[in-house]
Design a protein around this motif. Structure first.
Motif, mmCIF file in Angstrom:
data_model
loop_
_atom_site.group_PDB
_atom_site.id
_atom_site.type_symbol
_atom_site.label_atom_id
_atom_site.label_comp_id
_atom_site.label_asym_id
_atom_site.label_seq_id
_atom_site.Cartn_x
_atom_site.Cartn_y
_atom_site.Cartn_z
ATOM 1 N N ILE A 145 0.846 -1.196 0.000
ATOM 2 C CA ILE A 145 0.000 0.000 0.000
ATOM 3 C C ILE A 145 0.883 1.249 0.000
ATOM 4 N N GLU A 146 1.915 1.232 0.819
ATOM 5 C CA GLU A 146 2.861 2.356 0.877
ATOM 6 C C GLU A 146 3.527 2.566 -0.477
ATOM 7 N N LYS A 147 3.897 1.481 -1.153
ATOM 8 C CA LYS A 147 4.514 1.589 -2.476
ATOM 9 C C LYS A 147 3.532 2.176 -3.488
ATOM 10 N N LEU A 148 2.266 1.787 -3.394
ATOM 11 C CA LEU A 148 1.241 2.327 -4.293
ATOM 12 C C LEU A 148 1.108 3.837 -4.096
ATOM 13 N N VAL A 149 1.002 4.274 -2.857
ATOM 14 C CA VAL A 149 0.866 5.700 -2.551
ATOM 15 C C VAL A 149 2.110 6.467 -3.012
ATOM 16 N N SER A 150 3.292 5.931 -2.708
ATOM 17 C CA SER A 150 4.536 6.598 -3.125
ATOM 18 C C SER A 150 4.630 6.679 -4.640
ATOM 19 N N GLY A 151 4.224 5.617 -5.328
ATOM 20 C CA GLY A 151 4.260 5.605 -6.783
ATOM 21 C C GLY A 151 3.329 6.638 -7.383
ATOM 22 N N ILE A 152 2.125 6.742 -6.833
ATOM 23 C CA ILE A 152 1.163 7.742 -7.317
ATOM 24 C C ILE A 152 1.705 9.146 -7.070
ATOM 25 N N GLN A 153 2.239 9.381 -5.882
ATOM 26 C CA GLN A 153 2.780 10.702 -5.571
ATOM 27 C C GLN A 153 3.941 11.048 -6.503
ATOM 28 N N ARG A 154 4.841 10.099 -6.752
ATOM 29 C CA ARG A 154 5.966 10.343 -7.658
ATOM 30 C C ARG A 154 5.479 10.674 -9.066
ATOM 31 N N GLN A 155 4.481 9.915 -9.539
ATOM 32 C CA GLN A 155 3.930 10.187 -10.870
ATOM 33 C C GLN A 155 3.351 11.598 -10.940
ATOM 34 N N LEU A 156 2.627 11.993 -9.909
ATOM 35 C CA LEU A 156 2.018 13.321 -9.892
ATOM 36 C C LEU A 156 3.082 14.414 -9.883
ATOM 37 N N GLU A 157 4.131 14.217 -9.102
ATOM 38 C CA GLU A 157 5.180 15.231 -8.989
ATOM 39 C C GLU A 157 5.998 15.359 -10.270
ATOM 40 N N THR A 158 6.086 14.296 -11.045
ATOM 41 C CA THR A 158 6.906 14.336 -12.251
ATOM 42 C C THR A 158 6.118 14.700 -13.507
ATOM 43 N N THR A 159 4.812 14.972 -13.369
ATOM 44 C CA THR A 159 4.030 15.360 -14.547
ATOM 45 C C THR A 159 4.445 16.730 -15.072
ATOM 46 N N GLY A 160 5.009 17.564 -14.210
ATOM 47 C CA GLY A 160 5.391 18.910 -14.622
ATOM 48 C C GLY A 160 4.292 19.930 -14.404
ATOM 49 N N ASP A 161 3.095 19.465 -14.119
ATOM 50 C CA ASP A 161 1.962 20.357 -13.908
ATOM 51 C C ASP A 161 1.721 20.511 -12.406
ATOM 52 N N PRO A 162 1.740 21.739 -11.885
ATOM 53 C CA PRO A 162 1.527 21.920 -10.446
ATOM 54 C C PRO A 162 0.076 21.693 -10.018
ATOM 55 N N GLU A 163 -0.867 21.715 -10.981
ATOM 56 C CA GLU A 163 -2.277 21.455 -10.664
ATOM 57 C C GLU A 163 -2.701 20.130 -11.276
ATOM 58 N N ILE A 164 -3.271 19.294 -10.443
ATOM 59 C CA ILE A 164 -3.719 17.985 -10.892
ATOM 60 C C ILE A 164 -5.203 17.856 -10.592
ATOM 61 N N ARG A 165 -5.952 17.358 -11.538
ATOM 62 C CA ARG A 165 -7.388 17.142 -11.331
ATOM 63 C C ARG A 165 -7.597 15.958 -10.397
ATOM 64 N N ALA A 166 -8.557 16.083 -9.508
ATOM 65 C CA ALA A 166 -8.883 15.008 -8.570
ATOM 66 C C ALA A 166 -9.246 13.726 -9.322
ATOM 67 N N GLN A 167 -9.890 13.873 -10.476
ATOM 68 C CA GLN A 167 -10.264 12.702 -11.282
ATOM 69 C C GLN A 167 -9.025 11.941 -11.741
ATOM 70 N N GLN A 168 -7.952 12.656 -12.044
ATOM 71 C CA GLN A 168 -6.711 12.011 -12.477
ATOM 72 C C GLN A 168 -6.133 11.176 -11.333
ATOM 73 N N ILE A 169 -6.172 11.721 -10.133
ATOM 74 C CA ILE A 169 -5.678 10.976 -8.970
ATOM 75 C C ILE A 169 -6.555 9.745 -8.744
ATOM 76 N N GLY A 170 -7.868 9.917 -8.835
ATOM 77 C CA GLY A 170 -8.788 8.797 -8.667
ATOM 78 C C GLY A 170 -8.521 7.689 -9.664
ATOM 79 N N GLN A 171 -8.257 8.066 -10.928
ATOM 80 C CA GLN A 171 -7.950 7.062 -11.953
ATOM 81 C C GLN A 171 -6.662 6.314 -11.636
ATOM 82 N N MET A 172 -5.675 7.041 -11.144
ATOM 83 C CA MET A 172 -4.406 6.407 -10.788
ATOM 84 C C MET A 172 -4.604 5.416 -9.637
ATOM 85 N N VAL A 173 -5.422 5.782 -8.676
ATOM 86 C CA VAL A 173 -5.717 4.880 -7.564
ATOM 87 C C VAL A 173 -6.458 3.647 -8.080
#
Length: 154
Positions: A84-112
């Motif tokens: 679970i920790e790896k999943l959360v860390s992976g999602i956070q890393r993906q979000l941080e490396t997108t280059g976009d400081p704003e992320i849609r909640a739907q995008q996070i939901g899809q990643m989860v």
């Protein structure tokens, strides 16, 4: 680091080691005021992220909120907390490396959803029932049926 027990400003690091997934440093500390021991975690944060909600509100990305929502979906499932920790860390890393400081909640939901799909089908369905806002039992039944069809294919 402020002591969580007495509030003293200084503590001494007694031990440091990386976490199992390597995404953080676990530090064992001892308060110089009351001698109590406690653990802190240090993580790399590449940028400050803002979550754009469906009603156009903006709020800061909260790793703990993400962890709580995944923990609710995986509650009482035979899933190693490290995964679970790896999943959360992976999602956070993906979000941080997108280059976009704003992320849609739907995008996070899809990643989860994608992460849970590969982790546990029951947790995947639990999360989907909230994320997709099922309003009737038939919505839940149809979704669960589509998940079992996916699992049945070779």
């Amino acid at each position: 680091m402020r002591c969580p027990f007495c509030g003293h400003e200084d503590s001494q690091v007694k031990d440091s080691r990386p976490t199992e997934d390597g995404a953080a440093i676990r530090r064992r500390r001892q308060c110089e005021g009351c001698a109590a021991r406690f653990t802190t975690f240090e993580r790399i944060q590449l940028r400050d992220l803002v979550v754009l909600k469906s009603d156009d509100r903006r709020e800061p990305f909260d790793r703990e909120k993400l962890m709580r929502s995944i923990s609710v979906a995986t509650r009482k499932r035979p899933i190693d907390p490290v995964r679970i920790e790896k999943l959360v860390s992976g999602i956070q890393r993906q979000l941080e490396t997108t280059g976009d400081p704003e992320i849609r909640a739907q995008q996070i939901g899809q990643m989860v959803m994608e992460g849970l799909k590969g982790l546990d089908s029951v947790a995947y369905i639990r999360f989907a029932s909230v994320y997709k806002d099922f309003t009737e039992a038939k919505d839940f039944e149809e979704f669960a049926g589509s998940v079992s069809e996916i699992g049945a294919k070779p």
